[in-house]
Design an enzyme around this catalytic site. Sequence first.
Site, PDB file in Angstrom:
ATOM      1  N   GLU A  41       1.102  -1.277   8.277  1.00 29.33           N
ATOM      2  CA  GLU A  41       0.308  -0.128   8.747  1.00 29.33           C
ATOM      3  C   GLU A  41       0.199   0.014  10.263  1.00 29.33           C
ATOM      4  OE1 GLU A  41      -1.549   2.374   7.061  1.00 29.33           O
ATOM      5  OE2 GLU A  41      -1.949   3.069   9.084  1.00 29.33           O
ATOM      6  N   GLY A  63      -7.622  20.743  18.787  1.00 32.79           N
ATOM      7  CA  GLY A  63      -7.270  22.157  18.836  1.00 32.79           C
ATOM      8  C   GLY A  63      -7.830  22.848  20.060  1.00 32.79           C
ATOM      9  N   GLY A  64      -7.865  24.151  20.019  1.00 34.20           N
ATOM     10  CA  GLY A  64      -8.323  24.914  21.162  1.00 34.20           C
ATOM     11  C   GLY A  64      -9.838  25.087  21.209  1.00 34.20           C
ATOM     12  N   ASP A 118      11.880 -10.775 -13.709  1.00 30.34           N
ATOM     13  CA  ASP A 118      12.521 -11.437 -12.574  1.00 30.34           C
ATOM     14  C   ASP A 118      13.838 -10.708 -12.324  1.00 30.34           C
ATOM     15  OD1 ASP A 118      13.872 -12.925 -10.742  1.00 30.34           O
ATOM     16  OD2 ASP A 118      13.578 -14.855 -11.748  1.00 30.34           O
ATOM     17  N   GLN A 162       0.772  -1.246   0.000  1.00 28.73           N
ATOM     18  CA  GLN A 162       0.000   0.000   0.000  1.00 28.73           C
ATOM     19  C   GLN A 162       0.807   1.303   0.000  1.00 28.73           C
ATOM     20  OE1 GLN A 162      -3.396   2.373   2.574  1.00 28.73           O
ATOM     21  NE2 GLN A 162      -3.075   0.256   3.083  1.00 28.73           N
ATOM     22  N   ASP A 170       0.562   3.724   6.022  1.00 26.44           N
ATOM     23  CA  ASP A 170       0.857   3.359   4.632  1.00 26.44           C
ATOM     24  C   ASP A 170       0.579   4.510   3.672  1.00 26.44           C
ATOM     25  OD1 ASP A 170       1.753   0.792   5.022  1.00 26.44           O
ATOM     26  OD2 ASP A 170      -0.213  -0.123   4.823  1.00 26.44           O
ATOM     27  N   PHE A 204      10.536  -2.099  -0.545  1.00 25.27           N
ATOM     28  CA  PHE A 204      10.918  -3.450  -0.118  1.00 25.27           C
ATOM     29  C   PHE A 204      11.350  -3.422   1.332  1.00 25.27           C
ATOM     30  CE2 PHE A 204      12.234  -3.995  -4.724  1.00 25.27           C
ATOM     31  CZ  PHE A 204      11.166  -4.815  -5.037  1.00 25.27           C
TER      32      PHE A 204
HETATM   33  N1  COA Z   1      11.999 -10.202  -9.049  1.00 27.94           N
HETATM   34  C1  COA Z   1      12.692 -10.943  -8.171  1.00 27.94           C
HETATM   35  N2  COA Z   1      12.600 -10.796  -6.846  1.00 27.94           N
HETATM   36  C2  COA Z   1      11.728  -9.852  -6.406  1.00 27.94           C
HETATM   37  C3  COA Z   1      10.967  -9.054  -7.265  1.00 27.94           C
HETATM   38  C4  COA Z   1      11.130  -9.253  -8.663  1.00 27.94           C
HETATM   39  N3  COA Z   1      10.462  -8.543  -9.566  1.00 27.94           N
HETATM   40  N4  COA Z   1      10.204  -8.224  -6.518  1.00 27.94           N
HETATM   41  C5  COA Z   1      10.483  -8.500  -5.226  1.00 27.94           C
HETATM   42  N5  COA Z   1      11.388  -9.470  -5.157  1.00 27.94           N
HETATM   43  C6  COA Z   1      11.975 -10.062  -3.960  1.00 27.94           C
HETATM   44  C7  COA Z   1      12.827  -9.102  -3.186  1.00 27.94           C
HETATM   45  O1  COA Z   1      14.057  -8.934  -3.820  1.00 27.94           O
HETATM   46  C8  COA Z   1      12.895  -9.792  -1.843  1.00 27.94           C
HETATM   47  O2  COA Z   1      13.890 -10.800  -1.921  1.00 27.94           O
HETATM   48  P1  COA Z   1      15.039 -11.015  -0.805  1.00 27.94           P
HETATM   49  O3  COA Z   1      14.385 -10.966   0.527  1.00 27.94           O
HETATM   50  O4  COA Z   1      15.579 -12.365  -1.162  1.00 27.94           O
HETATM   51  O5  COA Z   1      16.041  -9.952  -0.975  1.00 27.94           O
HETATM   52  C9  COA Z   1      11.567 -10.532  -1.761  1.00 27.94           C
HETATM   53  O6  COA Z   1      10.981 -10.425  -3.055  1.00 27.94           O
HETATM   54  C10 COA Z   1      10.574 -10.042  -0.748  1.00 27.94           C
HETATM   55  O7  COA Z   1      10.532  -8.634  -0.642  1.00 27.94           O
HETATM   56  P2  COA Z   1      10.048  -7.985   0.719  1.00 27.94           P
HETATM   57  O8  COA Z   1       9.984  -6.532   0.559  1.00 27.94           O
HETATM   58  O9  COA Z   1      10.899  -8.516   1.839  1.00 27.94           O
HETATM   59  O10 COA Z   1       8.558  -8.553   0.838  1.00 27.94           O
HETATM   60  P3  COA Z   1       7.802  -9.178   2.087  1.00 27.94           P
HETATM   61  O11 COA Z   1       6.489  -9.600   1.577  1.00 27.94           O
HETATM   62  O12 COA Z   1       8.599 -10.208   2.763  1.00 27.94           O
HETATM   63  O13 COA Z   1       7.633  -7.936   3.106  1.00 27.94           O
HETATM   64  C11 COA Z   1       6.863  -5.737   3.705  1.00 27.94           C
HETATM   65  C12 COA Z   1       6.629  -7.000   2.871  1.00 27.94           C
HETATM   66  C13 COA Z   1       5.828  -4.722   3.316  1.00 27.94           C
HETATM   67  C14 COA Z   1       6.737  -6.075   5.200  1.00 27.94           C
HETATM   68  C15 COA Z   1       8.291  -5.206   3.424  1.00 27.94           C
HETATM   69  O14 COA Z   1       8.431  -5.026   2.040  1.00 27.94           O
HETATM   70  C16 COA Z   1       8.602  -3.888   4.139  1.00 27.94           C
HETATM   71  O15 COA Z   1       8.873  -3.852   5.333  1.00 27.94           O
HETATM   72  N6  COA Z   1       8.610  -2.785   3.381  1.00 27.94           N
HETATM   73  C17 COA Z   1       8.977  -1.477   3.890  1.00 27.94           C
HETATM   74  C18 COA Z   1       7.884  -0.883   4.721  1.00 27.94           C
HETATM   75  C19 COA Z   1       6.576  -0.813   3.995  1.00 27.94           C
HETATM   76  O16 COA Z   1       6.457  -0.262   2.934  1.00 27.94           O
HETATM   77  N7  COA Z   1       5.557  -1.345   4.666  1.00 27.94           N
HETATM   78  C20 COA Z   1       4.189  -1.119   4.287  1.00 27.94           C
HETATM   79  C21 COA Z   1       3.723  -1.955   3.234  1.00 27.94           C
HETATM   80  S1  COA Z   1       2.136  -1.322   2.818  1.00 27.94           S
END
Ligand code: COA
Length: 415
Positions: A139, A247-248, A73, A17, A168, A97
């Site tokens: 979030e 607020g006030g 990829d 998000q 978010d 990410f």
């Molecule tokens: N091709 C290949 N790999 C890809 C890819 C693509 N097109 N797109 C994503 N990936 C991989 C990433 O490289 C990552 O791999 P790695 O861990 O081996 O390096 C993997 O997918 C997972 O990415 P990640 O961001 O860790 O996803 P997640 O689902 O595990 O975590 C969140 C999700 C939201 C918790 C995390 O992304 C995060 O903390 N983000 C920052 C804060 C944030 O925006 N939070 C709010 C989300 S609304």
Amino acid sequence: MGKALDGVRILDFTHVQSGPTCTQLLAWLGADVVKVERAGEGDITRGQLRDIPDVDSLYFTMLNHNKRSITIDAKNPKGKEILEALVKRCDVLVENFAPGALDRMGFTWERVQQLNPRMIVASVKGFGPGPYEDCKVYENVAQCAGGSASTTGFDDGPPLVTGAQIGDSGTGLHLALGIVAALYQRNTTGKGQKVLAAMQDGVLNLCRVKLRDQQRLARTGVMEEYPQYPNGKFGDAVPRAGNASGGGQPGWILKCKGWETDPNAYIYFITQAPVWKDICKVIGREEWLTHPDYATPKARLPHLMEIFGKIEEWTKTKDKFEAMEILNKYDIPCGPILSMKEIAEEPSLRKTGTVVEVDHPKRGKYLTVGNPIKMSDSPSDVSRSPLLGEHTEEVLAELGYTKEQVAELRSAGAI
Ligand code: COA
């Protein structure tokens, strides 16, 4: 008519998000947003909270309008080549990410700079540098860590998260502003820069009035506009203030006619000092005008809950819209508690493009929230979210790949 960000190219590595909120805003402002997803699955939200089997969820569609989708990829060497070509061609790379993931993909700040020194790299992370910088964040974690949850809710209840996605979507908004500012600065420096919006920081920015109150509390030990005053207790941290206004001008949510059966038959009522006379007149309490306990804002503070109780006796005799109509005549600030159903059906919001009906090839018609920022020379038209990989071939052709090369990339699993 042109758009404010016409010609700006965004390499959109966002998901869920926060990041998608940011890139959707930039797309509405005219940027060309190319969203990179993994073949097969794509942004995880495509499949989350689905209301129609095998069709992109509303969660996804409502955050990804006006974008193009390309599947790559990023861990495949040929996929990486495509990404490098995109880095060279684009102005901004946006990502949210987990910490370190972009580096692990090979796109460190140094590498991006080598490829394109004008590139702006914009990130949402849960936390800025510090003890939690490596944490994954969603979030409600941000709402809790940013000060919102501890200050939301009633004094006798637990901390509460709010339905507004301030962690978010709020952070996505902050990031979008940072990106536009970096683009502006690039006009003079010729260089890109890193832009970071941490969700904890974004939430805290939206909760700054509570940090204000923390310092007031530390100095005076009391906050007279809080419902804890005069009879409740204050501790050493800002307490939850129920529906008191930040607020006030004291305010509270009051029941209206029908509240027994309608959970949204309520109105927010503000006892703004300049219209106090009118409030007393409207609710039939003209004796308050001269009574020493009610005549001045200061005198009223210890009696606020009692005052709101009396005003509620009046609001309970009117439905929320009738009450609004009467109060508006006197400029008494108030607002109906509108349900999502009422908002979805409100004709004026459709007219301004704040609520928009969009047609999607698989889902059919659905409602979404349009651009809340209205610009006279950069109108936003909301176009549907892309299907997974819908624009892969189109974008590769723009990068100079031939049909044969695209077929090879496909068989190599790079797209
Ligand atoms: N091709 C290949 N790999 C890809 C890819 C693509 N097109 N797109 C994503 N990936 C991989 C990433 O490289 C990552 O791999 P790695 O861990 O081996 O390096 C993997 O997918 C997972 O990415 P990640 O961001 O860790 O996803 P997640 O689902 O595990 O975590 C969140 C999700 C939201 C918790 C995390 O992304 C995060 O903390 N983000 C920052 C804060 C944030 O925006 N939070 C709010 C989300 S609304």
